[in-house]
Design an enzyme around this catalytic site. Structure first.
Site, PDB file in Angstrom:
ATOM      1  N   HIS A  34      30.744  34.740  44.129  1.00 36.48           N
ATOM      2  CA  HIS A  34      31.530  35.522  43.185  1.00 36.48           C
ATOM      3  C   HIS A  34      30.919  35.499  41.787  1.00 36.48           C
ATOM      4  O   HIS A  34      30.921  36.515  41.077  1.00 36.48           O
ATOM      5  CB  HIS A  34      32.963  34.972  43.143  1.00 36.48           C
ATOM      6  CG  HIS A  34      33.898  35.778  42.302  1.00 36.48           C
ATOM      7  ND1 HIS A  34      34.399  36.994  42.706  1.00 36.48           N
ATOM      8  CD2 HIS A  34      34.437  35.547  41.076  1.00 36.48           C
ATOM      9  CE1 HIS A  34      35.199  37.480  41.773  1.00 36.48           C
ATOM     10  NE2 HIS A  34      35.235  36.619  40.771  1.00 36.48           N
ATOM     11  N   HIS A  92      39.793  42.446  42.447  1.00 37.37           N
ATOM     12  CA  HIS A  92      40.735  41.345  42.655  1.00 37.37           C
ATOM     13  C   HIS A  92      41.273  41.476  44.080  1.00 37.37           C
ATOM     14  O   HIS A  92      42.466  41.659  44.297  1.00 37.37           O
ATOM     15  CB  HIS A  92      41.857  41.373  41.615  1.00 37.37           C
ATOM     16  CG  HIS A  92      41.865  40.161  40.739  1.00 37.37           C
ATOM     17  ND1 HIS A  92      42.994  39.514  40.332  1.00 37.37           N
ATOM     18  CD2 HIS A  92      40.836  39.443  40.214  1.00 37.37           C
ATOM     19  CE1 HIS A  92      42.686  38.478  39.582  1.00 37.37           C
ATOM     20  NE2 HIS A  92      41.378  38.421  39.490  1.00 37.37           N
TER      21      HIS A  92
END
Length: 729
Positions: A34, A92
């Site tokens: 990430h 998200h």
């Protein structure tokens, strides 16, 4: 949380000792997929990020692009050295599956703070959402929560959500995607970056108190979703406070106005540890941080929790020592917490913690550059997807029309955007529901078009060609308002890259998106990568969300609906003109009825199509322009019908009636005009122009395709297109 053995060995070698528990957790998060893009960074060099308009490119919290300028006759003559826009996009995904409301809401908060950290004021949001089949109860539950979260947060902070997309696909069942983009506006003298400038400057944390929410969020976002993720991973989801964010927005404005900020970074992935280490690493510097100074909302927090919690509405600023008191005063004015947590140094990145017993412990002492940029890249195997063979269903034309026009992915999304305040800020000239939004940048007398989205059916059928089509479609959306593309950011979503077939599809969308953006001369100035979007139901489709902006003189644009007063032309349709073979691959028609086919051939001169479409859209004789893509001409024509205006349309060609109506070649548009010869002249030698009928005041679409006729009035079309509202209202 645990650091992979191979990574741990590298850290031990670099440090010359065993890492502390806090260091190990910090490396585990900052070296996660990430944060470090370990599987994607080797591919991202395919994107062209350069351009005369690019002020700040990839690598900062958001990109910065100069607005174009024109001469006295309105001809573009360069780029402004005063007025800039910022572009950023964030995913998200995992948080929105675990907690749809808070996961989506904090995605909005994060991308807005990325905008603030550049010194810009946020002026518009776009949301691109992807769910499992709409008929599933769980998909509707996720969609309801996500839309509510985006609407609540955006409405409370006063930033309009003006455009976006919503798609449904079987392969998002266990892993929805929530991609949010933000545009900001700033004057050149307000520009701030995330590059620390001077040893001795103070690091000041402004915003909400730090709690234990979102702990390990970066690590959580870098692994497949487990079957019990909705319960077991809830602590990794942040909880947002939009009213604190609104105060932070206004406080940030004052801080920048008074030139109190030397550099800034919002606290997102990996919390304070990520923001502060990346800030000083970019400047080739270090930091000394005292973790106990961080204002906290929970007692007895461990230094690891203080460093890695992803509590929301927080910013880290580099501030001159003499300006600290004024920063504190402004924070207090807006009822925000403020902590002087340390200072910039020319040494290592160190964090200490003094406990209640008065003992001080050094919990982190590493090179900031190694921490932020030292993660080794992954060298992964890939398998290219197999080409699609032709296997088409035999379906009655009226049945196909009603199924495609009424499919949730192509149906009206008014239920979604009615929950968003898309007019707050008084800049929205054209809001959601058309091809692209149009914002009034009055400071520079410029209209800013904004489009965002992808099409999973396309990239499932052919990742490379599908991604090329995604880029072209967004550019066509922008051009339909009369604007010319300026720049783009991408959000590249994929499954587990360790699976060769998944990584092959991901490589395909990167290459396709990069190639088409280069062909269009649109620099990709930043973006986000989200991998490991796998669940018990399998990987998601490779999904290259693109957010693109374009500019034009003024804030007016043609309608995207029929006016009832012009000739109808289809521009750029190679199948209708007989120039290319029909291809129904990636279409909603096949998604509804099954079957496979080759992906449609895209225009040979996509940049010419986009440029000339913008010219036509700005012509006084043009009454309406509407991009033709998802659902084909059937959906485009149905969307253009109003209570006061309909059309009689005839489509003839060598392809089947289904192919003429439902193929989804990008780079096409329906143009309603009072001067069809001018449109033909504009596209001469660039793209085909085919006359298909006339608009009228009937409120009915009368449609004939290769001799087969259909007729639907506006009430029936609205009924077909209201499937989402019927289920969720």
């Amino acid at each position: 949380m645990s650091l992979a053995p191979s990574d741990r060995a590298l850290v031990v070698e670099e440090l010359g000792r065993e890492p502390t528990d806090v260091e190990e957790a910090l490396f585990e998060n900052l070296w996660s997929e990430h944060c470090a893009y370990r599987s994607s960074r080797p591919l991202l060099s395919a994107f062209d990020s350069a351009g005369e308009q690019v002020v700040v490119g990839p690598g900062d919290d958001a990109a910065v692009v100069a607005l174009p300028t024109t001469d006295d006759e309105g001809t573009p003559d360069g780029y402004s050295d005063e007025w800039y826009v910022t572009l950023g996009v964030e995913s998200h995904n995992h948080p929105s599956y675990v907690d749809p409301f808070d996961g989506a809401a904090t995605g909005v908060g994060g991308i807005v703070r990325d905008t603030l950290s550049m010194g810009a004021y946020p002026v518009a949001l776009a949301d691109s959402l992807y769910f499992g089949p709409f008929e599933r109860e769980h998909s509707q539950y996720l969609m309801d929560g996500v839309v509510e979260g985006i609407g609540h947060y955006g409405n409370c902070i006063g930033v309009p959500t003006v455009t976006g997309s919503v798609s449904f696909h079987e392969d998002y069942v266990g892993n929805p995607l929530v991609n949010v983009a933000c545009v900001g506006l700033l004057h050149d003298d307000r520009l701030v970056t995330a590059v620390a400038e001077e040893p001795g400057d103070k690091l000041v944390l402004v915003g909400n108190a730090t709690g234990r929410d979102g702990l390990g969020g970066a690590s959580f976002a870098s692994e497949d979703l487990a079957e019990d993720a909705e319960t077991e991973d809830r602590p990794a989801v942040q909880v947002g406070d939009p009213y604190a964010e609104k105060r932070l927005i206004e406080c940030n404005e004052d801080l920048v106005d008074e030139d109190l900020v030397r550099s800034a970074r919002d606290l997102g992935a990996a919390g304070l540890g990520g923001a502060s280490s990346e800030l000083v690493a970019k400047g080739g510097l270090g930091a000394d941080i005292a973790l106990e100074r961080v204002h906290q909302r929970e007692p007895n927090m461990h230094p690891l929790e203080i460093l890695l919690a992803e509590s929301q509405e927080r910013m880290c600023y580099e501030v001159r020592p003499g300006d600290v008191d004024r920063v504190r005063e402004l924070a207090e004015r807006y009822h925000l917490g403020c902590s002087v947590i340390g200072e910039v140094t020319d040494g290592n990145y160190t964090c200490t913690f003094t406990g209640d017993d008065g003992e001080t412990e050094t919990v982190v002492d590493v090179s900031a550059e190694y921490l932020a940029d030292g993660a080794p890249m992954n060298d992964l195997d890939h398998v290219d997807p197999e080409p699609q063979e032709r296997d088409l269903p035999d379906v009655a034309l009226d049945e196909a029309f009603e199924a495609v026009v009424g499919a949730p992915s192509t149906a009206s999304k008014s239920w979604v955007y009615r929950q968003y305040d898309h007019e707050v800020g008084t800049r929205t000239a054209i809001g959601p529901g058309g091809d692209a939004a149009l914002l009034a940048v009055r400071e520079a007398d410029t209209g800013l078009a904004f489009s965002s989205g992808a099409e999973p059916n396309w990239t499932s059928a052919n990742p490379y060609e599908g991604a090329r089509a995604v880029a072209l479609e967004n550019a066509t959306n922008v051009a339909a308002t009369g604007a010319r593309p300026l720049a783009a950011v991408d959000c590249l979503n994929g499954g587990n890259p360790e699976k060769p077939e998944v990584y092959g599809g991901f490589r395909g969308i990167v290459d396709g998106l990069a190639e088409m953006c280069a062909d269009l001369s649109v620099p990709v100035v930043g973006g986000n990568v989200s991998l490991y979007n796998d669940s018990a139901t399998g990987p998601i489709p490779p999904t290259p969300t693109l957010a693109m902006v374009g500019t034009k003189a003024g804030y007016d644009a043609p309608s995207s609906s029929f006016t009832g007063e012009g000739t109808l032309l289809v521009v750029g349709d190679g199948v209708l003109s007989g120039d290319v073979n029909a291809g129904l691959g990636g279409s909603e028609f096949l998604a509804q009825f099954g079957g496979t086919d080759a992906f449609p051939t895209l225009p040979e001169d996509p940049a010419g199509v986009v440029s000339h479409l913008a010219d036509v859209a700005n012509d006084d004789a043009t009454l309406a322009v509407h991009d033709a893509s998802h659902g084909g001409l059937a959906v485009t024509l149905a969307e253009m019908v109003t209570a006061d205006a309909g059309a009689t349309v005839t489509l003839d060609g060598d392809a089947s009636a289904a192919a003429l109506l439902f193929h989804e070649q990008a780079g096409r548009a329906v143009v309603e005009t009072t001067d069809p010869d001018a449109v033909r002249a504009a596209f001469d030698g660039v793209a085909p122009v085919v006359a298909v009928g006339e608009s009228d005041d009937s409120g009915t679409l009368s449609l004939t395709a290769n001799g087969e006729s259909l007729a639907y009035d506006v009430d029936r079309i609205r009924e077909l297109r209201s499937v989402i509202e019927r289920e969720l209202a």
